[in-house]
Design a protein around this motif. Structure first.
Motif, PDB file in Angstrom:
ATOM      1  N   THR A 138      10.253  11.894 -31.415  1.00 44.44           N
ATOM      2  CA  THR A 138      11.064  12.080 -30.206  1.00 44.44           C
ATOM      3  C   THR A 138      10.215  12.293 -28.958  1.00 44.44           C
ATOM      4  N   ILE A 139       9.280  13.212 -29.001  1.00 43.64           N
ATOM      5  CA  ILE A 139       8.443  13.512 -27.844  1.00 43.64           C
ATOM      6  C   ILE A 139       7.095  12.835 -28.077  1.00 43.64           C
TER       7      ILE A 139
ATOM      8  N   LYS B  83      11.169   6.214 -22.490  1.00 46.54           N
ATOM      9  CA  LYS B  83      11.865   7.440 -22.109  1.00 46.54           C
ATOM     10  C   LYS B  83      11.513   8.593 -23.050  1.00 46.54           C
ATOM     11  N   HIS B  84      10.715   8.309 -24.087  1.00 46.55           N
ATOM     12  CA  HIS B  84      10.223   9.367 -24.972  1.00 46.55           C
ATOM     13  C   HIS B  84       9.063  10.140 -24.335  1.00 46.55           C
TER      14      HIS B  84
ATOM     15  N   HIS C  49      13.539  11.888 -22.028  1.00 48.89           N
ATOM     16  CA  HIS C  49      14.878  11.374 -21.727  1.00 48.89           C
ATOM     17  C   HIS C  49      15.397  10.511 -22.869  1.00 48.89           C
ATOM     18  N   ALA C  50      14.764  10.656 -24.035  1.00 49.28           N
ATOM     19  CA  ALA C  50      15.199   9.939 -25.236  1.00 49.28           C
ATOM     20  C   ALA C  50      15.005  10.831 -26.448  1.00 49.28           C
ATOM     21  N   VAL C  51      15.781  10.540 -27.471  1.00 51.57           N
ATOM     22  CA  VAL C  51      15.675  11.271 -28.724  1.00 51.57           C
ATOM     23  C   VAL C  51      15.923  10.280 -29.866  1.00 51.57           C
ATOM     24  N   ASP C  52      15.158  10.441 -30.929  1.00 50.35           N
ATOM     25  CA  ASP C  52      15.379   9.650 -32.143  1.00 50.35           C
ATOM     26  C   ASP C  52      15.981  10.570 -33.195  1.00 50.35           C
TER      27      ASP C  52
END
Length: 129
Positions: free
Chosen positions: A38-39, A60-61, A70-73
């Protein structure tokens, strides 16, 4: 009621507050995990691009100017990478929460799902738009 593991919770707090709000609402009903990718650092992103798991260095990660990803998996729990139907159901639920929260003013940004993309399908990916 499902809840995030300590590992998932520690990743989620690095995400933009709008993503946190949507994911914290979704976990109340459907169990899922925040994935470690994610990060990302620039080095991480270079690696993902080289492997073909990402198509951009403008991900956006990466930590934004506001200090958040601004993103997440995520993936539905228990993790079964072949359960694309379950992941799609989770995605529709999350997008519904996003739409409702945006319409009510609880969040300022809607959420998009990488599984809806035409050129590069990314089933775990959710990002602010």
């Amino acid at each position: 009621m499902p809840k995030f593991s300590q590992a998932s919770a520690s990743l989620l707090v690095q995400c933009h507050p709008d993503l946190q709000m949507v994911m914290n609402e979704a976990i109340k009903t459907i169990d899922f995990s925040i994935l470690p990718s994610t990060i990302r650092t620039i080095e991480d992103q270079k690696h993902f691009v080289a492997e073909g798991k990402s198509k951009t260095m403008n991900s956006k990660h990466l930590k934004g100017a506001d200090g958040f990803s601004h993103a997440v998996d995520i993936w539905k729990y228990p993790i079964n990478w072949n359960d694309e139907k379950g992941q799609a159901e989770l995605a529709r639920y999350i997008l519904g929460i996003s739409d409702a929260f945006f319409a009510s003013g609880k969040i300022k940004n809607k959420v998009a799902w990488g599984g809806d993309w035409k050129s590069f399908v990314d089933m775990p990916h959710f990002e602010l738009i």
